[in-house]
Design a protein around this motif. Structure first.
Motif, PDB file in Angstrom:
ATOM      1  N   ALA A  82       0.854  -1.185   0.000  1.00 22.45           N
ATOM      2  CA  ALA A  82       0.000   0.000   0.000  1.00 22.45           C
ATOM      3  C   ALA A  82       0.891   1.237   0.000  1.00 22.45           C
ATOM      4  CB  ALA A  82      -0.899   0.008   1.237  1.00 22.45           C
ATOM      5  N   HIS A  83       0.450   2.283  -0.687  1.00 27.81           N
ATOM      6  CA  HIS A  83       1.264   3.500  -0.762  1.00 27.81           C
ATOM      7  C   HIS A  83       0.379   4.736  -0.603  1.00 27.81           C
ATOM      8  CE1 HIS A  83      -0.040   4.792  -4.826  1.00 27.81           C
ATOM      9  NE2 HIS A  83      -0.236   3.504  -5.010  1.00 27.81           N
ATOM     10  N   HIS A  84       0.993   5.822  -0.120  1.00 18.24           N
ATOM     11  CA  HIS A  84       0.333   7.127   0.002  1.00 18.24           C
ATOM     12  C   HIS A  84       1.365   8.196  -0.327  1.00 18.24           C
ATOM     13  CE1 HIS A  84      -2.006   4.447   2.645  1.00 18.24           C
ATOM     14  NE2 HIS A  84      -3.035   5.243   2.418  1.00 18.24           N
ATOM     15  N   ASP A  85       0.891   9.345  -0.832  1.00 18.88           N
ATOM     16  CA  ASP A  85       1.820  10.441  -1.073  1.00 18.88           C
ATOM     17  C   ASP A  85       1.200  11.785  -0.708  1.00 18.88           C
ATOM     18  OD1 ASP A  85       0.307  11.527  -3.138  1.00 18.88           O
ATOM     19  OD2 ASP A  85       1.638  10.883  -4.730  1.00 18.88           O
ATOM     20  N   SER A  86       2.020  12.836  -0.763  1.00 21.03           N
ATOM     21  CA  SER A  86       1.613  14.170  -0.325  1.00 21.03           C
ATOM     22  C   SER A  86       0.720  14.875  -1.336  1.00 21.03           C
ATOM     23  CB  SER A  86       2.853  15.026  -0.048  1.00 21.03           C
ATOM     24  OG  SER A  86       3.724  15.023  -1.174  1.00 21.03           O
ATOM     25  N   SER A  87       0.487  14.273  -2.492  1.00 16.25           N
ATOM     26  CA  SER A  87      -0.462  14.828  -3.463  1.00 16.25           C
ATOM     27  C   SER A  87      -1.856  14.240  -3.305  1.00 16.25           C
ATOM     28  CB  SER A  87       0.035  14.574  -4.894  1.00 16.25           C
ATOM     29  OG  SER A  87       1.255  15.239  -5.117  1.00 16.25           O
ATOM     30  N   ILE A  93      -0.543  -2.027  -4.625  1.00 15.55           N
ATOM     31  CA  ILE A  93       0.142  -2.714  -5.716  1.00 15.55           C
ATOM     32  C   ILE A  93       0.058  -4.200  -5.410  1.00 15.55           C
ATOM     33  CG2 ILE A  93       2.261  -2.844  -7.083  1.00 15.55           C
ATOM     34  CD1 ILE A  93       3.123  -0.231  -5.529  1.00 15.55           C
ATOM     35  N   GLY A  94      -0.739  -4.936  -6.190  1.00 13.82           N
ATOM     36  CA  GLY A  94      -0.954  -6.357  -5.950  1.00 13.82           C
ATOM     37  C   GLY A  94      -0.042  -7.224  -6.797  1.00 13.82           C
ATOM     38  N   GLU A  95      -0.121  -8.528  -6.580  1.00  9.71           N
ATOM     39  CA  GLU A  95       0.739  -9.461  -7.312  1.00  9.71           C
ATOM     40  C   GLU A  95       0.517  -9.326  -8.811  1.00  9.71           C
ATOM     41  OE1 GLU A  95       0.496 -13.442  -5.855  1.00  9.71           O
ATOM     42  OE2 GLU A  95       0.974 -12.879  -3.791  1.00  9.71           O
TER      43      GLU A  95
END
Length: 292
Positions: A82-87, A93-95
């Motif tokens: 799992a990812h998060h960003d400041s935007s 992102i799965g297999e």
């Protein structure tokens, strides 16, 4: 066409932890002349070979960190991130999926094992590449290309030989899904035992492969086992791969960006002054805010 021969084969270097969620072998940059210039535009490759993470209620990963001046490409083979960003972007992102993130002018970012994967535990296997940007694009607007496996264009090999997934660039008449700033070929070759196929890239392109699963024979002469990295000479265009067993091979080839490289931690620019500016911009809050 002249054969593109192997220059060296590297065993996986001693792994180290990135945060507490990524156990990686760093192939680029490393010794053996594999610096950022030698594999340009690929300036970093971390490989999390298949590794079992036990269940936990606290997802492992990497806390908030900045990026500027390049792109990160995350290729998931086992597990979920799992990812998060400041935007305000986030996702999983799965297999089989790929995330192509253009940091460019700068973002704050964090990556963790996906919650359900963390609770259940399991095998985790990923590649993260850093792809450099030319000077004219380093301060462009950040963007994401989240590419699920069913969105990746594929070439079916004859006689049940397997499939080539074209993440970027081209294979035969099939073009890759991702858009790139400079010419880049990034392919997953998923070959069945005994299958043999060929690849063709310009002689001046920096070209390498990483055996994710199984083992292969290159140009009918050199065996490359699982988790090994093979660097090609810049003296030919064509090489062949034969699968000794069922195999997954990541193949990368790109036109070098012949510009100065100034790199420090999460910043890759052209001058030291630009590196100092990146640090100043982070400290002044110009990369936005992201909660830990």
């Amino acid at each position: 066409m002249k054969t593109k021969n192997i220059e060296l084969v590297l065993a996986p270097p001693t792994p180290h932890m990135v945060g507490d969620g990524f156990r990686v072998h760093n192939f680029i940059p490393s010794g053996h002349n594999l610096d950022m210039k030698r594999m340009s535009p690929f300036i970093m490759m971390d490989y999390n070979s298949k590794f079992y993470f036990p269940p936990t209620d606290q997802p492992r990963g990497v806390s908030v960190h900045p990026h500027r001046g390049f792109e990160t490409v995350t290729i998931a083979y086992k597990g979920k991130v799992a990812h998060h960003d400041s935007s305000g972007n986030s996702g999983v992102i799965g297999e089989g999926d790929v995330q192509w993130m253009t940091a460019a002018s700068g973002i704050l970012h964090k990556e963790y094992h996906e919650e359900e994967f963390s609770k259940n535990g399991g095998d985790f296997q990923m590649v993260q590449l850093w792809v450099n940007l030319p000077a004219k694009d380093k301060m462009s607007t950040p963007k994401y290309q989240g590419i699920t496996n069913d969105q990746i264009n594929k070439f079916e090999l004859p006689e049940n030989g397997g499939v080539i997934e074209i993440i970027a660039g081209q294979y035969e008449n099939v073009k890759g899904t991702a858009s790139t700033f400079t010419p880049v070929h990034l392919l997953n070759a998923k070959l069945n035992k005994g299958a043999k196929t060929s690849f063709n890239f310009p002689a001046n392109y920096n070209t390498a492969l990483l055996v994710i699963e199984g083992s292969i024979k290159v140009n009918d002469t050199e065996n490359v086992p699982a988790n090994h990295f093979a660097l090609f000479q810049n003296d030919g265009e064509t090489f062949t791969i034969e699968a000794i067993e069922n195999t997954i091979v990541l193949i990368l080839s790109g036109e070098p960006i012949n510009e100065p490289i100034a790199a420090h931690g999460p910043f890759v620019m052209n001058t030291q002054a630009e590196i100092m500016q990146a640090f100043n911009d982070v400290n002044m809050g110009k990369f936005g805010y992201l909660e830990e």
